[in-house]
Design a protein around this motif. Structure first.
Motif, short mmCIF file in Angstrom:
data_model
loop_
_atom_site.label_atom_id
_atom_site.label_comp_id
_atom_site.label_asym_id
_atom_site.label_seq_id
_atom_site.Cartn_x
_atom_site.Cartn_y
_atom_site.Cartn_z
N THR A 1 0.81 -1.22 0.00
CA THR A 1 0.00 0.00 0.00
C THR A 1 0.85 1.27 0.00
N ASP B 1 2.17 3.04 2.26
CA ASP B 1 1.73 4.04 3.24
C ASP B 1 2.82 4.45 4.22
N THR B 2 3.97 3.79 4.15
CA THR B 2 5.06 4.09 5.08
C THR B 2 5.75 5.40 4.69
N GLY C 1 0.22 8.09 0.18
CA GLY C 1 -0.06 6.66 0.26
C GLY C 1 0.12 5.93 -1.04
N ASP D 1 -0.57 2.13 -6.44
CA ASP D 1 -1.03 1.76 -5.11
C ASP D 1 -1.60 0.35 -5.17
#
Length: 218
Positions: free
Chosen positions: A26, A28-29, A52, A177
């Motif tokens: 994803t 998102d880090t 993201g 994504d």
């Protein structure tokens, strides 16, 4: 017993992987450093607008990104959500072009490629990888620019002459994504040469034994 099936294809035995596990990246880090997510590693941009997501831009950001398993194992690419922008023009009219390319590597060699163009910034659409994107050790996304000669200009200082392809400050961007990857379903397992020869010899011996037995019975 079918000895031809047992010893055929001695150079490689194809082992089917059982219980293949899927991972959805994803992104998102935090960005701008080597990241590890769900057993995979990659490097992302920093400070860009699509939160993201893994994003590539040609205005000084990264223009390629590689994804690989932390343990170096093989995997299959399944699907991903993608969005892109194209900022090339000619005589004030948009110029469409392929702004991304996927490359699949196996042990340093390209075994799969696919290119396309997206101009749907912020509106992600689904993309499915072809069956050739299997048994990979690295998946690479490359940002590409317009075909043929072009220049990057600042339209605040004037527009290039008609017939000239140009980009306004920057040319292209791609963001991805929800990248779905799985453990590879098949893997090539080398068979030692000595074992292959032993298998061939054993097969010939059994054939000879069968012939002698048939003669005695007759």
């Amino acid at each position: 017993m079918n000895f031809t099936g047992l010893f055929g294809g001695a150079a490689f035995a194809i082992a089917l992987a059982t219980g293949a596990q899927a991972a959805t990246l994803t992104f998102d880090t935090p960005k701008a450093a080597a990241q590890v997510e769900s057993g995979y590693t990659y490097v992302n941009n920093s400070g860009y607008s699509v939160a993201g997501a893994l994003q590539l831009t040609d205005d000084g950001g990264r223009t390629s990104a590689g994804i690989a398993k932390v343990d170096g194992g093989m995997f299959d690419a399944v699907s991903v959500d993608m969005t892109g922008v194209q900022r090339a023009f000619n005589s004030g009219l948009p110029v469409k072009f392929n702004n991304y390319k996927w490359n699949g590597y196996r042990n340093g060699q390209v075994v799969a490629s696919d290119a396309g163009g997206l101009d749907n910034w912020y509106n992600f659409t689904g993309y499915s990888f072809g069956s050739e994107f299997a048994g990979l050790t690295k998946l690479e996304l490359v940002l590409t620019g317009p075909d043929g000669p072009y220049s990057v200009v600042n339209l605040a200082f004037g527009r290039p002459a008609p017939g000239t392809t140009y980009c306004d400050l920057w040319c292209a961007g791609i963001a991805i994504d929800n990248l779905v990857l799985t453990d590879s379903k098949i893997s090539a397992v080398p068979v030692p040469g000595g074992l292959a020869l032993m298998g061939s010899a054993l097969g010939l011996g059994l054939i000879g034994f069968g012939r002698r037995r048939a003669k005695k019975t007759a």
